[in-house]
Design an enzyme around this catalytic site. Sequence first.
Site, short mmCIF file in Angstrom:
data_model
loop_
_atom_site.label_atom_id
_atom_site.label_comp_id
_atom_site.label_asym_id
_atom_site.label_seq_id
_atom_site.Cartn_x
_atom_site.Cartn_y
_atom_site.Cartn_z
N ARG A 5 0.85 -1.19 0.00
CA ARG A 5 0.00 0.00 0.00
C ARG A 5 0.88 1.24 0.00
NH1 ARG A 5 -1.72 0.81 4.37
NH2 ARG A 5 -1.22 -1.04 5.55
N TYR A 24 -1.71 -3.29 -6.73
CA TYR A 24 -1.52 -3.96 -5.43
C TYR A 24 -2.84 -4.05 -4.65
CZ TYR A 24 -0.46 -5.00 -0.68
OH TYR A 24 -0.50 -5.60 0.56
N GLY A 25 -3.03 -5.18 -3.99
CA GLY A 25 -4.27 -5.49 -3.26
C GLY A 25 -4.93 -4.31 -2.55
N LYS A 54 -9.72 -2.16 1.70
CA LYS A 54 -9.34 -1.00 2.52
C LYS A 54 -10.16 0.24 2.14
CE LYS A 54 -6.34 -3.52 4.51
NZ LYS A 54 -6.58 -3.96 5.88
N HIS A 102 -10.48 -2.18 11.66
CA HIS A 102 -9.41 -3.05 11.15
C HIS A 102 -9.21 -4.18 12.16
CE1 HIS A 102 -5.03 -3.21 9.43
NE2 HIS A 102 -5.84 -4.01 8.79
N SER A 149 -1.43 -3.79 10.19
CA SER A 149 -1.14 -4.72 9.09
C SER A 149 0.11 -5.54 9.39
CB SER A 149 -0.90 -3.91 7.81
OG SER A 149 -1.96 -3.01 7.60
N CYS A 162 0.70 -7.85 11.56
CA CYS A 162 1.02 -8.06 12.97
C CYS A 162 0.29 -9.29 13.53
CB CYS A 162 0.68 -6.83 13.80
SG CYS A 162 1.79 -5.45 13.51
N LYS A 212 -2.95 -10.75 12.62
CA LYS A 212 -4.41 -10.90 12.75
C LYS A 212 -4.87 -12.25 12.20
CE LYS A 212 -6.00 -7.05 10.85
NZ LYS A 212 -4.72 -6.37 10.66
N ASP A 271 -9.56 -9.62 9.08
CA ASP A 271 -9.00 -8.29 8.79
C ASP A 271 -9.95 -7.13 9.09
OD1 ASP A 271 -6.78 -6.75 7.84
OD2 ASP A 271 -7.86 -6.39 5.98
N ARG A 300 1.82 -12.20 -0.65
CA ARG A 300 0.49 -12.47 -0.13
C ARG A 300 -0.13 -13.72 -0.73
NH1 ARG A 300 -1.97 -8.46 3.44
NH2 ARG A 300 -0.37 -6.87 3.64
N ARG A 341 2.77 -3.97 17.68
CA ARG A 341 4.04 -4.69 17.66
C ARG A 341 5.04 -3.82 18.41
NH1 ARG A 341 6.72 -8.30 13.94
NH2 ARG A 341 4.81 -8.56 12.74
C1 OXD Z 1 -3.28 -4.56 5.16
C2 OXD Z 1 -3.98 -5.70 4.54
O1 OXD Z 1 -2.34 -4.00 4.56
O2 OXD Z 1 -4.86 -6.27 5.19
O3 OXD Z 1 -3.66 -4.19 6.27
O4 OXD Z 1 -3.67 -6.05 3.39
MN MN Z 2 -5.34 -5.27 7.04
#
Ligand code: OXD
Ligand code: MN
Length: 598
Positions: free
Chosen positions: A83, A212-213, A221, A241, A263, A265, A267, A290, A382, A413
């Site tokens: 991102r 990118y995602g 997001k 989040h 992100s 960390c 989840k 997420d 990913r 973190r």
């Molecule tokens: C992030 C994701 O960057 O979930 O938080 O892809």
């Molecule tokens: Mn995320």
Amino acid sequence: MPDNRSEAVKSTNSPTSNPTLLAWVDEMAKLTKPDRIVWCDGSEEEKQRLTKEAVDKGILIPLNSEKRPGCYLHRSDPNDVARTEHLTFVCTRAKEAAGPNNNWMDPKEGYAKLGKLFDGSMKGRTMYVIPYLMGPAGSPFSKVGIEITDSVYVVLNMQLMTRMGRIALAALGDSSNDFNRGLHCTLDLDPEKRFICHFPEDNTIWSIGSGYGGNALLGKKCLALRIASFLGREEGWLAEHMLILGAEDPQGKKHYVVAAFPSACGKTNFAMMVPPARFKGWKITTMGDDIAWLRIGKDGRLWAVNPENGYFGVAPGTNTKTNPNAMASIAHNAIFTNVAMTKDGDVWWEGKDGEPPTELTDWRGQPWTPAAKTPAAHPNSRFTAPMRNNPILSEHADDPQGVPISAIIFGGRRATTVPLVMQSFNWAHGVYLGATMGSETTAAAAGQVGLVRRDPMAMLPFCGYDMGDYFGHWLKIQHRLADPPPIFLVNWFRKSPEGKFLWPGYGENMRVLAWILARAQGTAGAGETPLGWVPRAGDLDVTGLDLTPEQVRQATAIDLTEWGSELESQGELFTKLERTLPPTIRLERELLMARLRN
Ligand code: OXD
Ligand code: MN
């Protein structure tokens, strides 16, 4: 010769008669001038067809069909792997509405600037129209989005991450104009022409220049967090989040918790946790990994829905010990992005099971051996996997009402200062703990990794409006809750002075979760400190854990001197948000400072 391209595309068969949707798609086609328009229906036939097309064009590489049936690898442009927060904008009419936590652009300027880039951007390309639903079908809380994109990779990822196609058009119906208008084009992936702009007042997202995602899968997001948080404030709910997990104890009593971590960390790992032997009889189920949309139910409890339908997880570090349920989720029908490939067409990344193979193709497509100085997989590589692959998927994943929440967890973190777990004294103090949370930056966003920054509620990159107002919104939520869930702060990442992690993490986090759930039910002890309630020796079940009592003490310790510095460093956030920071949050800090001085 007149350009009749837009006339030609208009005649494409569309599966809806919704006039607002048709007019908008037509308008976007006139702007981007694609060669053809394809409306996505979300069918298996469409998935097969588009996958073949992506393979033929080299966008997807088929993986070993015996080891990874239905799985594909995608390699991004090396400058488009995370991102880009500095290129992400919230475009509200008033600059103040976006707040100092967001980059702001005047909406007129945003539409004009990006409009120029979008003009003709799909010439020679296909324009895919993706109707998608965030949230379960039939839920009054779900939201419809339409993403227009030139990227087949985006279509195939959206197919895994959302409820896509006919199901979304059915939810929208023939007359509603209530849908998110998302326009996306990869253009030429030039970072100089990359912008991710949100227009929350128009329920619109324009994203250009990235595949990118987090920049390109607009349901995630952009809609489910930035736009949804803005809508949530107007409509009285929260878009967070957060993962959502279910925990059933050996007596069959079920509870659900939400947990916000920044992100990359953990989840996904926490949401799919396997309890250690000591916790035999406990059962964890995943609602989401997420994002959580939180509403207040008629019963005055907080209820959570996961708007997503799949996982877009960080690959490095994932293995059969750290997260066997994620490994099962990616065993088939998954897309991998920027991981390494083995000689026999399987995937590999740093921290996968076993030793690194002697030869690999790295994420850039280059030959790689263990002697290489660079990682084989990108640190932010990913997997995209359907949630239905998860062996411990919650039976409520499609429940239109979601699940009732018994506890809220915030976690960053942090190598120092923050103890393994701490419970807030009350809701306002819990909001303060979430609001002032710090965390070390990770590879999920472009920029330096490992710097401690304030990441309030793990929402710094995702809150679609002024962060001070967001804290105020959280505080107000309490008024409508009959019995607010207790709020906790956790830290799995504390290190010894020698730089070793003090807590084993992963499945052993069950021990912390068990204490949290017992506290929520009033059945576990705790000691009061100036900062909050913490487990005393004996409160946390450490039986069978491979740690000395001294290590447990270090992981859970509170050092008031360190907290003095922590409060100092929170000052920067308070100054930045000064204009709208609720007095309650300011007073919580002052009270805490006073307690530390006593
Ligand atoms: C992030 C994701 O960057 O979930 O938080 O892809
Ligand atoms: Mn995320």
